[in-house]
Design an enzyme around this catalytic site. Structure first.
Site, PDB file in Angstrom:
ATOM      1  N   GLU A  83      65.353 -89.868  -9.969  1.00  0.00           N
ATOM      2  CA  GLU A  83      66.227 -89.046 -10.811  1.00  0.00           C
ATOM      3  C   GLU A  83      66.192 -87.590 -10.354  1.00  0.00           C
ATOM      4  O   GLU A  83      67.234 -86.922 -10.292  1.00  0.00           O
ATOM      5  CB  GLU A  83      65.792 -89.150 -12.280  1.00  0.00           C
ATOM      6  CG  GLU A  83      65.857 -90.545 -12.852  1.00  0.00           C
ATOM      7  CD  GLU A  83      67.264 -91.109 -12.893  1.00  0.00           C
ATOM      8  OE1 GLU A  83      68.166 -90.442 -13.428  1.00  0.00           O
ATOM      9  OE2 GLU A  83      67.455 -92.228 -12.392  1.00  0.00           O
TER      10      GLU A  83
ATOM     11  N   GLU B 110      60.534 -98.960 -12.505  1.00  0.00           N
ATOM     12  CA  GLU B 110      60.033 -98.898 -13.875  1.00  0.00           C
ATOM     13  C   GLU B 110      60.727 -99.888 -14.800  1.00  0.00           C
ATOM     14  O   GLU B 110      60.196-100.228 -15.857  1.00  0.00           O
ATOM     15  CB  GLU B 110      60.158 -97.466 -14.413  1.00  0.00           C
ATOM     16  CG  GLU B 110      61.559 -97.017 -14.802  1.00  0.00           C
ATOM     17  CD  GLU B 110      62.371 -96.465 -13.655  1.00  0.00           C
ATOM     18  OE1 GLU B 110      63.298 -95.681 -13.893  1.00  0.00           O
ATOM     19  OE2 GLU B 110      62.098 -96.845 -12.487  1.00  0.00           O
TER      20      GLU B 110
END
Length: 269
Positions: free
Chosen positions: A116, A136
């Site tokens: 990100e 994740e």
């Protein structure tokens, strides 16, 4: 200037700075200290009229492996998760909206919150053998900013977010997750070449081009997308299954936790 966790290197010839995330023993996992130091370094760069571009890279074998999963209790309710995710969104927004170009030089693992961070930069050069992804999702988590559908075609965003698969730098370039993939020993050279080009451009031209491009994404719904993702992620983390994985994280070492998480997928790689 350097700190324990961020190294600041001003180029001797051109108006750019390289910021190196410096927790190599933790694969540059982002904790509060690293987040604060990176935020301060970006703020310093933005305020300095002699800096017109920034490179972010990582020390050791990772750009950053994402948010630090060690040493904290992540078994929280939805409201606490909203606050936590909101703080991470704010940091990412500062990078995305900085009025100078920020270039990610991805030198190794670039995972989860690290991916990100990379996608909130303006451009990315990656090593061909770098490994990128959103693993994740395999432990009932999700990214804080949901940048994938704003970066790559939806079909690729779905694959990375549904499977948690990692891809190398070459594949990342093919699907336009990064601008360019280069041999590892050429990464710094290529990132600096791009930074030099940006630093020699008229500063106002880039500032307003970036503002216009960011506004285009805003009008297309980026802010709403991030807000919706914050809510779904907070609920996901606070769910029974989310709390189960957070308890496992408390009860096991990080290595054991990752072994448990990856076991169902080892025969599929």
């Amino acid at each position: 200037m350097s700190t324990d966790v961020v190294i600041w290197e001003k180029d001797a010839e051109d108006a750019f700075v390289t910021l190196t995330l410096n927790r190599p023993d933790k694969m540059n996992a982002m904790n509060q200290e690293l987040g604060d130091a990176l935020e301060a370094a970006i703020a310093r760069a933005v305020k300095d009229p002699e800096i017109r571009a920034v490179i972010i890279t990582g020390a050791g074998r990772a750009f950053t492996a994402g948010f630090d999963l060690g040493g904290e209790d992540f078994e929280m309710d939805a409201e606490a998760w909203r606050e936590d995710i909101g703080a991470n969104m704010r940091r990412m927004k500062l990078i995305r909206e900085a009025p100078i170009p920020i270039i990610a030089a991805v030198n190794g693992y670039c995972l989860a919150g690290g991916l990100e961070l990379m996608m909130c930069c303006d451009m990315t050069v990656a090593a061909e053998d770098a490994m990128l992804g959103e693993p994740e999702v395999r432990h009932v988590s999700a990214p804080p900013t949901l940048m994938l559908p704003w970066t790559v075609p939806m079909i690729h965003a779905r694959h990375l977010m549904y499977t948690g698969d990692l891809i190398d730098g070459r594949e990342a370039a093919r699907i336009h997750l990064v601008n360019k993939a280069v041999p590892r020993d050429q990464l710094r050279v290529e990132a600096e070449k791009l930074a030099r080009k940006c630093a020699r451009m008229p500063g106002a031209a880039i500032k307003f081009a970036k503002a216009a491009l960011n506004h285009q994404q805003q009008t297309a719904g980026l802010e709403s997308s991030w807000t919706y993702n914050r809510e779904t992620t907070a609920i996901l983390h606070a769910s029974e299954e989310g709390r189960y994985w957070m308890r496992l994280l408390k009860e096991h070492s990080l290595k054991e936790f990752l072994d448990i998480r990856e076991k169902p997928f080892r025969d599929l790689d």
